[in-house]
Design an enzyme around this catalytic site. Structure first.
Site, PDB file in Angstrom:
ATOM      1  N   TYR A 158     -91.646 -36.011 -83.596  1.00  0.00           N
ATOM      2  CA  TYR A 158     -91.267 -34.855 -84.396  1.00  0.00           C
ATOM      3  C   TYR A 158     -92.429 -33.875 -84.361  1.00  0.00           C
ATOM      4  O   TYR A 158     -93.574 -34.262 -84.643  1.00  0.00           O
ATOM      5  CB  TYR A 158     -90.984 -35.277 -85.842  1.00  0.00           C
ATOM      6  CG  TYR A 158     -90.697 -34.143 -86.808  1.00  0.00           C
ATOM      7  CD1 TYR A 158     -91.624 -33.797 -87.793  1.00  0.00           C
ATOM      8  CD2 TYR A 158     -89.506 -33.422 -86.747  1.00  0.00           C
ATOM      9  CE1 TYR A 158     -91.364 -32.765 -88.693  1.00  0.00           C
ATOM     10  CE2 TYR A 158     -89.240 -32.383 -87.643  1.00  0.00           C
ATOM     11  CZ  TYR A 158     -90.189 -32.064 -88.611  1.00  0.00           C
ATOM     12  OH  TYR A 158     -89.924 -31.031 -89.491  1.00  0.00           O
ATOM     13  N   ASP A 162    -100.059 -33.346 -80.127  1.00  0.00           N
ATOM     14  CA  ASP A 162     -99.684 -32.963 -81.487  1.00  0.00           C
ATOM     15  C   ASP A 162    -100.383 -33.945 -82.433  1.00  0.00           C
ATOM     16  O   ASP A 162     -99.916 -35.060 -82.640  1.00  0.00           O
ATOM     17  CB  ASP A 162     -98.153 -33.024 -81.652  1.00  0.00           C
ATOM     18  CG  ASP A 162     -97.751 -32.720 -83.084  1.00  0.00           C
ATOM     19  OD1 ASP A 162     -96.532 -32.582 -83.339  1.00  0.00           O
ATOM     20  OD2 ASP A 162     -98.643 -32.631 -83.955  1.00  0.00           O
ATOM     21  N   LYS A 213    -101.835 -31.044 -91.975  1.00  0.00           N
ATOM     22  CA  LYS A 213    -102.108 -32.122 -92.929  1.00  0.00           C
ATOM     23  C   LYS A 213    -103.590 -32.227 -93.313  1.00  0.00           C
ATOM     24  O   LYS A 213    -104.114 -31.375 -94.029  1.00  0.00           O
ATOM     25  CB  LYS A 213    -101.559 -33.445 -92.384  1.00  0.00           C
ATOM     26  CG  LYS A 213    -100.024 -33.396 -92.179  1.00  0.00           C
ATOM     27  CD  LYS A 213     -99.462 -34.706 -91.685  1.00  0.00           C
ATOM     28  CE  LYS A 213     -98.035 -34.553 -91.207  1.00  0.00           C
ATOM     29  NZ  LYS A 213     -97.054 -34.523 -92.286  1.00  0.00           N
TER      30      LYS A 213
HETATM   31  P1  KE4 Z   1     -95.277 -29.302 -91.029  1.00  0.00           P
HETATM   32  O1  KE4 Z   1     -94.552 -28.098 -90.510  1.00  0.00           O
HETATM   33  O2  KE4 Z   1     -94.383 -30.189 -91.894  1.00  0.00           O
HETATM   34  O3  KE4 Z   1     -96.606 -28.988 -91.709  1.00  0.00           O
HETATM   35  O4  KE4 Z   1     -95.711 -30.188 -89.738  1.00  0.00           O
HETATM   36  C1  KE4 Z   1     -94.711 -30.587 -88.829  1.00  0.00           C
HETATM   37  C2  KE4 Z   1     -95.192 -31.795 -88.050  1.00  0.00           C
HETATM   38  C3  KE4 Z   1     -95.635 -31.613 -86.754  1.00  0.00           C
HETATM   39  N1  KE4 Z   1     -96.087 -32.656 -86.027  1.00  0.00           N
HETATM   40  C4  KE4 Z   1     -96.132 -33.902 -86.550  1.00  0.00           C
HETATM   41  C5  KE4 Z   1     -96.644 -35.030 -85.701  1.00  0.00           C
HETATM   42  C6  KE4 Z   1     -95.692 -34.140 -87.882  1.00  0.00           C
HETATM   43  O5  KE4 Z   1     -95.742 -35.397 -88.382  1.00  0.00           O
HETATM   44  C7  KE4 Z   1     -95.208 -33.070 -88.644  1.00  0.00           C
HETATM   45  C8  KE4 Z   1     -94.694 -33.256 -90.057  1.00  0.00           C
HETATM   46  N2  KE4 Z   1     -94.576 -34.611 -90.522  1.00  0.00           N
HETATM   47  C9  KE4 Z   1     -93.583 -34.820 -91.532  1.00  0.00           C
HETATM   48  C10 KE4 Z   1     -93.630 -36.300 -91.955  1.00  0.00           C
HETATM   49  N3  KE4 Z   1     -93.323 -37.206 -90.909  1.00  0.00           N
HETATM   50  C11 KE4 Z   1     -93.784 -33.938 -92.711  1.00  0.00           C
HETATM   51  C12 KE4 Z   1     -92.986 -34.306 -93.932  1.00  0.00           C
HETATM   52  C13 KE4 Z   1     -91.897 -33.321 -94.189  1.00  0.00           C
HETATM   53  O6  KE4 Z   1     -91.268 -32.823 -93.216  1.00  0.00           O
HETATM   54  O7  KE4 Z   1     -91.659 -33.075 -95.376  1.00  0.00           O
END
Ligand code: KE4
Length: 429
Positions: free
Chosen positions: A144, A239, A267
């Site tokens: 993701y 990523d 994060k």
């Molecule tokens: P954000 O746009 O949520 O800050 O980051 C997206 C993203 C990109 N790449 C990786 C590897 C990620 O894990 C994420 C976001 N992770 C999720 C949890 N698995 C965020 C939680 C959520 O979507 O509320």
């Protein structure tokens, strides 16, 4: 456990916010529950609006590697707050955080701050396409990379949890150039690169996958991504939104000794405030406006409060011994949960890297998304709810990871292992 205030607040939230949450990952539908409303947190503990307290292994989905309200993070943010909240103009704080990242992650010579991991990956892919003049991007099933249109193909995290295609609203033309391959399938990747490599702009990968549950790269997989992209003039994008400064002080690229062309952050880099970033070699990043012609912008990018939280967090993480302690705590936790499952006669597969871990209720090894989807989701739901009852706050999905922090004590780990033993032994009865 009394959740009456959370229930009331959730009903109210549902009137104004789709699903009552501002991110689908927070919905607890896949485990048959509803989200708790949180009132406050400190260290490794969170307290909900009904006064129930939990040991937190979600940590705002990763950012709070120092735990909630770490004194130096709060102190730095409060100091900046006395000067202002946002200026829409450069501050020295952006340079300090940028310099800190380049010192901790040598592959990053230049970096651009944005407001989320999604913005980071979206921008890095655009940059790779511009820099190479090519259109095809390769990702991997179950990874993701945020909710940007081109990357929502076969995505993990909430898309997998809710078992939705993820791409309604994304025109086919936008994703025709997105190929999603099987994670850890070296031969499959090599054959696609043999056929299309000279048209591939970039390969984007979670160097440790954390959005299909946690899946480690198999020996040679990341090396092959590096070799093939170099051979074909494509860019390799790590990523590291989740793995960044969590699996090692120098990120997954330090752990595995692989130098990507671009790295995406999120994060931890924001210490709990909204920060994403992407960075890499100067000649590639030099294409970004206003130095170059690839446009990317953001009203609150580099926000001083967020920069202060990020600086304070990374400064703490750089201190000697911090990661050794994080790693040993995480190892003890995941081995304790593994033993609890095995003692209860429940099939389990676990993994860990630095301050992140994964627990699959699965009879086999999990090396890709297909394997992960064979996990016993019913057992996971019973485990999740049982642990919550015992004051252990986990991500409400088999397709997420466990996060530890410097704030988790040995007693917290012992309590968690004890809770897992009681919950899991009760499941098969
Ligand atoms: P954000 O746009 O949520 O800050 O980051 C997206 C993203 C990109 N790449 C990786 C590897 C990620 O894990 C994420 C976001 N992770 C999720 C949890 N698995 C965020 C939680 C959520 O979507 O509320």
């Amino acid at each position: 456990m009394d959740n009456s205030k959370s229930v009331k607040m959730y009903k109210e939230a549902e009137q104004y916010i789709p699903g009552g949450v501002n991110s689908p990952a927070r919905a607890c539908s896949s485990v048959g529950g509803r989200p708790l409303f949180i009132e406050r947190a400190r260290g490794a503990r969170m307290t909900d609006v009904d006064g129930n307290s939990y040991i937190d292994y979600v940590l705002s989905w990763g950012p709070l590697i120092l735990g909630h309200r770490h004194p130096s993070v709060i102190e730095q943010v409060e100091k900046v707050l006395k000067q202002g909240t946002s200026f829409g103009a450069p501050t020295e704080l952006e340079t300090i955080l940028a310099r800190t990242v380049t010192e901790m992650v040598p592959s990053v010579e230049k970096i651009r701050f944005v407001n989320s991991g999604t913005e980071a990956t979206m921008s890095a892919v655009r940059l790779a396409r511009a820099y190479t003049g090519r259109d095809i991007i390769i990702k991997f099933d179950g990874c993701y990379h945020g909710h940007g249109d081109t990357l929502l193909v076969a995505a993990g995290s909430g898309v997998a949890t809710l078992d939705i295609p993820g791409t309604p609203g994304v025109p086919k033309e936008i994703i025709t150039n997105t190929l999603s391959l099987k994670y850890n399938d070296i031969e499959g990747f090599k054959s696609v690169m043999k056929e299309k490599g000279d048209r591939v702009a970039c390969v984007i990968v979670e160097p440790v996958a954390g959005n299909m549950g946690m899946v480690m790269p198999q020996k040679g997989f990341l090396e092959e991504l590096r070799e093939q992209t170099s051979m074909h003039g494509s860019l390799l994008i790590f990523d590291e939104v989740m793995t960044g400064f969590r699996v090692s002080p120098g990120c997954a690229q330090e752990l595995f000794g692989i130098r990507p062309d671009l790295t995406c952050f999120g994060k931890v880099i924001g210490g709990g405030m909204p920060v994403g970033a992407y960075g890499g070699a100067s000649d590639i990043m030099g294409r970004i406006a206003p130095q170059g012609d690839v446009y990317q912008a953001g009203t609150l990018s580099g926000n001083p409060l967020a920069m202060a939280a990020g600086i304070a967090t990374l400064e703490e993480l750089r201190k000697d011994g911090v990661f050794d302690d994080l790693e040993s705590k995480t190892e003890r936790l995941v081995n304790g949960i593994k033993k609890a499952a095995e003692d209860a006669g429940i099939s389990v597969s676990v993994s860990m890297a630095g301050a992140m871990a994964g627990v699959f209720f699965n009879s086999g090894d999990v090396t890709n998304f297909e394997d992960a989807k064979k996990s016993d989701l019913e057992t996971f739901a019973a485990y999740y709810n049982g642990m919550l009852e015992k004051g252990i706050y986990l991500a409400p999905s088999q397709f997420e990871a466990i996060f530890t922090s410097t704030a988790h004590t040995d007693k917290d780990i012992d309590l968690t292992i004890q809770a897992a033993s009681e919950v899991l032994s009760g499941i098969n009865r």
